[in-house]
Write an enzyme that holds these catalytic residues in place. Structure first.
Site, PDB file in Angstrom:
ATOM      1  N   SER A 102      -0.552   4.306  -5.663  1.00 38.63           N
ATOM      2  CA  SER A 102       0.440   4.131  -5.040  1.00 38.63           C
ATOM      3  C   SER A 102       1.162   2.755  -5.396  1.00 38.63           C
ATOM      4  CB  SER A 102       0.461   4.003  -3.636  1.00 38.63           C
ATOM      5  OG  SER A 102       0.266   5.144  -2.889  1.00 38.63           O
ATOM      6  N   GLN A 167     -11.140  18.874  -0.894  1.00 40.28           N
ATOM      7  CA  GLN A 167     -12.112  19.191  -1.676  1.00 40.28           C
ATOM      8  C   GLN A 167     -11.771  20.246  -2.655  1.00 40.28           C
ATOM      9  OE1 GLN A 167     -11.663  19.739   1.575  1.00 40.28           O
ATOM     10  NE2 GLN A 167     -12.399  21.906   2.305  1.00 40.28           N
ATOM     11  N   TYR A 201       4.218   5.969   6.498  1.00 42.61           N
ATOM     12  CA  TYR A 201       3.709   6.208   5.062  1.00 42.61           C
ATOM     13  C   TYR A 201       3.703   7.785   4.548  1.00 42.61           C
ATOM     14  CZ  TYR A 201       2.090   4.622   0.458  1.00 42.61           C
ATOM     15  OH  TYR A 201       1.667   4.458  -0.937  1.00 42.61           O
ATOM     16  N   SER A 202       4.470   8.171   3.672  1.00 43.00           N
ATOM     17  CA  SER A 202       4.622   9.648   3.397  1.00 43.00           C
ATOM     18  C   SER A 202       4.564   9.707   1.866  1.00 43.00           C
ATOM     19  CB  SER A 202       5.358  10.368   4.287  1.00 43.00           C
ATOM     20  OG  SER A 202       5.436  11.796   3.597  1.00 43.00           O
TER      21      SER A 202
END
Length: 394
Positions: A102, A167, A201-202
């Site tokens: 990020s 996964q 937060y996205s």
């Protein structure tokens, strides 16, 4: 992409079960002697503290390897601990490249703010102006969300990483994702809050920011970042990669699937799952150079830099606040600016003060690293940036 570590870690156990190869950490590997290269700044006490933190990261906290580079106007100090490769036990290279997760958002926001300075984007214009019809459904509406709200995580848009099965990523890390598909995945779910009324937060916000950059310029996001930031600053160890490899010297990236489970080597991964929200590669040297240039005003006009540094509270007890792709955190006698990052195989953090001191920390473990690992990464940045401050305490 930081807050998804726990979810990804839970899925890694499944990934191991379905046959993704792992590697055991050799006995004693994490205790490898710390390597130091110093420009002799005269901050011996802080350097000793940094060595202690790095040693803790690669012993108690369980990371295979760690690196910190500290830089100010007089030069740099590089410290490493542990190993880059748990099989060969090769030490961490002081010039290591790594996935920055990020921290990519700092580059994306800087590019967008350059477009604002060129009057090609307006911060308070609706997303709809640039991406008509893209943000729709379940209360998500691009006509009511501004570009500023994307960059500051006040849009209320759901995070696609809450709904991408981890996964699937781990089991086939070379799959290429289209950013529009990831955005559409998020928009199948209700908005988190009314735009502008809260903070959450996205990563979806920054995928949309990348799409706006492409729509406005007519060029790829990668080209814009390269021509606007990487090339002017001569960031030779920084890239917006398309392939799965990390170019140049680099540690292997590992994930910890679970307690008493061998480490999972996840160095090779398609970066498109991060994209403009978290897909870049860089180094301690380049990240410190970038942050120095950003805070000096070399990349943005004063008006846009002021907008970037207008923060709002995030609700964290540690006092951090979020601007436009740039976080502020408390420091003895002031604060520092930067960002943290997680991506498959790595956890990172960089920070800088307005007086020119900069620090970047990397460990080659994530997801699956402990909370202590994250705390010690932040402690290393804070310790490095506190050097010479009379009120500094560690």
């Amino acid at each position: 992409m930081k807050r998804k570590r726990a979810a990804l870690a839970g899925a890694l156990t499944l990934a191991v079960a379905i046959g993704v190869g792992g590697a055991a950490l050799p006995a004693g590997a994490v205790a490898k002697t710390t390597a130091v290269e110093s420009a002799g700044h005269g901050f011996a006490t802080e350097q000793a503290r940094l060595q202690e933190i790095l040693q803790r990261l690669t012993t108690v906290d369980g990371a295979p390897g760690a690196l910190v580079e500290v830089r100010d106007r007089r030069g740099s100090t590089v410290l490493t601990s542990g190993v880059a490769d748990v099989k060969s036990q090769a030490p961490v290279n002081r010039d290591s490249r790594f996935r920055i997760g990020s921290m990519t958002k700092m580059f994306t926001a800087t590019t967008m703010l350059q477009l604002v300075g060129e009057h090609r984007v307006r911060l308070d214009a609706p997303v709809e102006r640039y991406l008509p019809g893209v943000v729709r459904g379940h209360g998500n509406d691009g006509r009511k969300i501004t570009v500023r709200q994307l960059l500051q995580h006040t849009s209320g848009l759901p995070d696609f990483l809450d709904h991408l099965k981890p996964q699937e990523v781990v089991a086939d890390p070379l799959v290429r994702y289209d950013p529009r598909d990831l955005v559409d995945m998020a928009l199948k779910y209700p908005r988190v809050f009314e735009p502008g009324t809260d903070w959450d937060y996205s990563n979806t916000n920054y995928l949309l920011a990348g799409l706006i950059i492409e729509k406005v310029t007519g060029h790829t996001y990668a080209r814009e970042v390269r021509e606007r930031i990487i090339e002017p600053l001569h960031l030779r160890e920084t890239s917006v990669p398309r392939g799965s490899a990390i170019p140049g010297p680099h540690p292997r990236g590992y994930a910890q699937p679970g307690q008493d489970v061998p480490l999972l080597d996840i160095t090779e991964v398609d970066p498109s799952v991060g994209g403009a929200a978290g897909g870049m590669i860089s180094s301690g040297t380049d990240l410190n150079r970038f942050l120095g240039a950003l805070l000096r005003g070399d990349l943005l006009h004063p008006a846009e830099l002021r907008e970037m540094m207008k923060t709002r509270d995030t609700g964290n007890e540690d006092g951090r606040a979020y601007g436009l792709g740039l976080e502020s955190r408390p420091l003895p006698g002031g604060l520092y600016w930067g960002h943290a990052g997680d991506f498959l195989g790595f956890e990172t953090m960089a920070g800088a003060t307005v007086d020119g001191r900069r620090a970047t920390v990397m460990v080659n473990l994530g997801p699956g690293g402990s909370d202590a690992q994250s705390d010690d990464i932040e402690a290393a940045v804070r310790t490095a940036l506190s050097a010479g401050r009379p009120s500094a305490r560690q």
